[in-house]
Design a protein around this motif. Sequence first.
Motif, PDB file in Angstrom:
ATOM      1  N   LYS A   1      -0.763  -4.754  -3.273  1.00 11.54           N
ATOM      2  CA  LYS A   1      -1.763  -5.105  -2.269  1.00 11.54           C
ATOM      3  C   LYS A   1      -1.135  -6.044  -1.241  1.00 11.54           C
ATOM      4  O   LYS A   1      -0.050  -6.598  -1.467  1.00 11.54           O
ATOM      5  CB  LYS A   1      -2.946  -5.795  -2.933  1.00 11.54           C
ATOM      6  N   SER A   2      -1.810  -6.268  -0.130  1.00  8.39           N
ATOM      7  CA  SER A   2      -1.274  -7.148   0.916  1.00  8.39           C
ATOM      8  C   SER A   2      -1.115  -8.582   0.415  1.00  8.39           C
ATOM      9  O   SER A   2      -0.303  -9.338   0.947  1.00  8.39           O
ATOM     10  CB  SER A   2      -2.165  -7.117   2.160  1.00  8.39           C
ATOM     11  N   SER A   3      -1.826  -8.947  -0.640  1.00  8.17           N
ATOM     12  CA  SER A   3      -1.707 -10.288  -1.217  1.00  8.17           C
ATOM     13  C   SER A   3      -0.493 -10.423  -2.131  1.00  8.17           C
ATOM     14  O   SER A   3      -0.200 -11.501  -2.625  1.00  8.17           O
ATOM     15  CB  SER A   3      -2.972 -10.619  -2.016  1.00  8.17           C
TER      16      SER A   3
ATOM     17  N   PHE B   1       0.787  -1.216   0.000  1.00 10.74           N
ATOM     18  CA  PHE B   1       0.000   0.000   0.000  1.00 10.74           C
ATOM     19  C   PHE B   1       0.832   1.286   0.000  1.00 10.74           C
ATOM     20  O   PHE B   1       0.336   2.347   0.339  1.00 10.74           O
ATOM     21  CB  PHE B   1      -1.008   0.013   1.151  1.00 10.74           C
ATOM     22  N   THR B   2       2.094   1.190  -0.403  1.00 10.31           N
ATOM     23  CA  THR B   2       2.937   2.367  -0.567  1.00 10.31           C
ATOM     24  C   THR B   2       2.897   2.765  -2.032  1.00 10.31           C
ATOM     25  O   THR B   2       3.257   1.963  -2.895  1.00 10.31           O
ATOM     26  CB  THR B   2       4.398   2.069  -0.154  1.00 10.31           C
ATOM     27  N   ARG B   3       2.431   3.981  -2.323  1.00 11.19           N
ATOM     28  CA  ARG B   3       2.315   4.412  -3.717  1.00 11.19           C
ATOM     29  C   ARG B   3       3.694   4.652  -4.305  1.00 11.19           C
ATOM     30  O   ARG B   3       4.512   5.350  -3.713  1.00 11.19           O
ATOM     31  CB  ARG B   3       1.465   5.673  -3.822  1.00 11.19           C
TER      32      ARG B   3
END
Length: 57
Positions: free
Chosen positions: A32-34, A14-16
Amino acid sequence: MKWTSVSVRLPRSFTRVWVLTDTGRETTGYVKSSGEWHINCERIRATGAMVLRWRED
């Protein structure tokens, strides 16, 4: 900043970051976390582009 290949390492979730796709386009995106990439630009995402490299700004 220097481009980092996705085969070397991924950014934190989630870091752009700026991404370079296999179609040669640059845009922002995040992981994403996945572990799946999300490309923020709908038009680029609709082409089925894959992320090759990324960099932080």
